[in-house]
Design a protein around this motif. Structure first.
Motif, short mmCIF file in Angstrom:
data_model
loop_
_atom_site.label_atom_id
_atom_site.label_comp_id
_atom_site.label_asym_id
_atom_site.label_seq_id
_atom_site.Cartn_x
_atom_site.Cartn_y
_atom_site.Cartn_z
N CYS A 104 0.84 -1.19 0.00
CA CYS A 104 0.00 0.00 0.00
C CYS A 104 0.88 1.25 0.00
O CYS A 104 1.78 1.35 0.82
CB CYS A 104 -0.91 -0.01 1.22
N CYS A 107 -0.02 3.21 3.60
CA CYS A 107 0.18 2.68 4.95
C CYS A 107 1.08 1.46 4.95
O CYS A 107 1.49 0.96 3.91
CB CYS A 107 -1.16 2.39 5.62
N VAL A 109 0.54 -1.62 5.92
CA VAL A 109 -0.11 -2.93 5.98
C VAL A 109 0.75 -4.00 5.28
O VAL A 109 1.34 -3.75 4.22
CB VAL A 109 -1.55 -2.86 5.38
#
Ligand SMILES: [Zn+2]
Length: 231
Positions: A104, A107, A109
């Motif tokens: 991503c 972010c 993640v």
């Protein structure tokens, strides 16, 4: 690469006839055959960032010292233009964020946690710059850089010296890929079909609209209007 400014109202900016976007420059799409096939992808990232650094060089000075501009009321003011938003599709967002396309751009993640309803901490420009620099100097392992952070070895990225800029805050949603195809089709539809089963979901769609006479599970090609019908 096109440029526009944020204080033009959106309804004007969206009309091509209003010329609210100016062409800033063309980016090369070289095949980079001089590099081995394994290196080409990261070199493409580096080439892009090098070109963008050159194109946006004047913005660094303008953002710090300001630039005199004539306003619509006829008065000349000192303006401090800063990069505030970057509109791109998903692969280009990754290119801009120096992250892998399996990750991503906004972010942290993990690769295999995407699509799950867990919260992840946002990418932060200052932190990312540190990691890119450390990797450049050989101070963090490839495993940490690659696997954990999901970054690509670009140093320096074009946004490094832009004043008052956090590139991860600048990246805006790509509606087709991230909303229609991503959030809705890839996640919501597969969650629903897991919950109630493909056959039931098909039945529901058939009952709701003649647009999906054969249901949705057998459809292979999805167009933009198919997505909108589905939503
Ligand atoms: Zn994210």
């Amino acid at each position: 690469m096109y440029l526009t400014i944020g204080n033009i109202s959106k309804d004007v900016r969206r009309q091509p006839s209003q010329h609210a976007c100016v062409l800033l420059g063309y980016l090369p799409t070289a095949k980079l055959e001089c590099f081995s096939s394994g290196r080409r992808s990261v070199e493409r990232y580096r080439l892009f960032h090098y070109c963008m650094t050159q194109i946006l060089k004047p913005l660094v000075v303008c953002g710090k010292e300001g630039v005199l501009m004539m306003c619509p009321d006829g008065l000349v003011r000192r303006i401090f233009p800063i990069l505030a938003a970057y509109i791109a599709d998903f692969p280009e967002q990754c290119l801009v964020a120096c992250c892998k396309e399996s990750r991503c751009p906004k972010c942290m993640v993990a690769r295999d946690k995407r699509g799950e309803s867990t919260r992840s901490s946002a990418r932060v420009q200052r932190q990312t710059m540190k990691s890119l620099k450390k990797y450049e100097n050989g101070e963090i392992s490839k495993e940490e850089f690659d696997g954990n952070l999901g970054l690509r070895a670009v140093y320096k990225p074009f946004w490094a010296d832009l004043p008052h800029c956090d590139i991860f805050m600048c990246i805006t949603l790509d509606i087709l890929h991230q909303l229609h195809k991503g959030m809705f089709k890839d996640h919501l539809v597969s969650w629903c079909s897991q919950l109630i089963g493909e056959d039931t979901l098909d039945e529901q769609f058939r009952a709701m609209t003649s647009y999906f006479k054969k249901g949705i599970s057998s459809r292979k090609q999805w167009t933009g209007s198919d997505h909108k019908e589905l939503e």
